[in-house]
Design an enzyme around this catalytic site. Structure first.
Site, mmCIF file in Angstrom:
data_model
loop_
_atom_site.group_PDB
_atom_site.id
_atom_site.type_symbol
_atom_site.label_atom_id
_atom_site.label_comp_id
_atom_site.label_asym_id
_atom_site.label_seq_id
_atom_site.Cartn_x
_atom_site.Cartn_y
_atom_site.Cartn_z
ATOM 1 C CD GLU A 137 40.905 53.736 50.210
ATOM 2 O OE1 GLU A 137 40.423 53.276 49.167
ATOM 3 O OE2 GLU A 137 42.003 53.366 50.682
ATOM 4 C CD GLU A 234 43.191 50.066 45.832
ATOM 5 O OE1 GLU A 234 43.991 49.819 46.744
ATOM 6 O OE2 GLU A 234 42.150 50.729 46.002
#
Length: 256
Positions: A137, A234
């Protein structure tokens, strides 16, 4: 219709992880994901997932010491990095989680790149027999100064160089909008390499119903591209999680 996964690292963080799974189910999420579940017995979490019918989409490797944000790209820390990878994969197997985010850490330079590549190769090799995808990520340098991986193009280059079919990108719209913008074209360009997508408002990382990124447009773009997996919510709820869910209720009734 776009579906959503509750990231339990941020949502219902006042509850135990099994209780948060049940809360996400009651709220109407299609799946869940988490950050570091290791202080919870895997069987206890598995029981909650089975009771609700929710899948755990992903979890993270350990961050290491304070401020490190991962171990995988830290020269001289290979033993710790691989122990963290082993731990994450073993835990994922026990709860039938199909993705592990291998955190790179605060590092730079040729030695960091060589270390990162070697450890990712190891992670992919260990994960493959279990059908687990390894995720990397890109993080922005405002929230994670000095993080090794910062852009989608950099992640794509790494994925192609390592050439394991179970290595994919975690495309976090919050991080990448801050770092590079142009989210629509980045999704179009990199979609075959993307294993999971996360959302939050920019710049405050709140619920995805305000800020500089038009998520209704993004949902339509993903639908047009054929994306059919839950998007990871998130975001920071800034209070009780239930009070932050108007965006989810709206998305559940809107035709996207």
């Amino acid at each position: 219709m776009i579906q959503f996964s509750a990231n339990l690292g941020f949502l219902w963080s006042d509850l135990t992880l099994p209780a948060a799974v049940h809360a996400a189910h009651r709220a109407g999420f299609a799946a869940v994901e988490c950050h570091w579940p290791y202080n919870v017995q895997a069987q206890e979490l598995r029981t909650a997932l089975q009771a609700t019918g929710l899948s755990m989409l992903g979890l993270n490797t350990l961050r290491g010491k304070k401020g490190e944000s991962g171990l995988t790209a830290l020269p001289g820390r290979q033993q710790e990095a691989r122990a963290a990878i082993d731990q994450a994969i073993q835990y994922a197997v026990q709860i039938d989680c199909k993705s592990v985010h291998v955190m790179a850490g605060i590092s730079a330079g040729d030695a960091a790149e060589q270390t990162y590549f070697a450890n990712l190769d190891y992670a992919c090799y260990i994960a493959k027999p279990y059908g687990i995808t390894i995720l990397i990520e890109p993080l922005n340098n405002y929230d994670a100064p000095g993080y090794f991986l910062t852009t989608a193009d950099q992640a794509a280059k790494i994925i192609r160089a390592i050439a394991h079919d179970n290595l994919k990108m975690m495309f976090d719209c919050y991080h990448l909008q801050i770092t590079q913008g142009n989210i629509t074209r980045a999704l179009q360009k990199h979609l075959p390499l993307i294993g999971h997508i996360q959302i939050a408002a920019i710049p405050d990382r709140g619920p995805p119903d305000h800020g500089e990124l038009n998520y209704q447009h993004l949902y339509q773009t993903l639908t047009d591209l054929g994306w059919d997996r839950p998007l990871g919510a998130e975001y920071l709820p800034n209070g009780p999680t239930e009070a932050s869910l108007r965006w989810l209720h709206k998305a559940s009734v809107d035709e996207i």
